[in-house]
Scaffold this motif. Structure first.
Motif: not given
Length: 130
Positions: A78-93
């Protein structure tokens, strides 16, 4: 039977990820299909490639990655949960101005629509964790 799996807990704070992994392995061994595995809330921590458990402990991130590769599973974080926890793919980074990504092999980041679709497409949605 076609299953969708939702995991809501992190790999080392709760039994949910271990249990979901064992369920997925058993279901596949019995000839069932897994439409998608969706990692939500703290469950997104299963999808970071920077997990380094002790040598005598299981590496759930690698186990999930290997299972996905062997069975062409769709592992969605999940993108929202991942961003809150500092997990990013290349595009989102890149979009967030960060200098690197940390998504594990076999995982991808997407939104809650992927969970809704999984629930619609599967015969059963099985949820692990609170």
């Amino acid at each position: 039977m076609r299953f969708a799996i939702q995991i809501n807990e992190g790999p080392y704070t709760h039994q949910a990820s271990d249990t979901a992994y064992q369920f997925a392995k058993a279901a596949l061994a019995k000839g069932h299909e897994i439409f998608r595995v969706f990692f939500y809330h703290d469950g997104v921590n299963n999808g970071t490639r920077y997990t380094v458990p002790p040598q005598d402990d299981r590496n759930l991130q690698k186990l999930w990655s290997d299972l996905a590769e062997a069975h062409k599973l769709d592992l969605v974080v999940c993108i929202a949960a991942a961003q809150r926890r500092g997990i990013l793919d290349a595009n989102e980074a890149k979009r967030q101005g960060k200098d690197g990504d940390n998504i594990a092999p076999g995982f991808r980041i997407s939104g809650l629509g992927q969970l809704i679709e999984a629930g619609i497409q599967a015969d059963r949605l099985v949820v692990f964790g609170d």
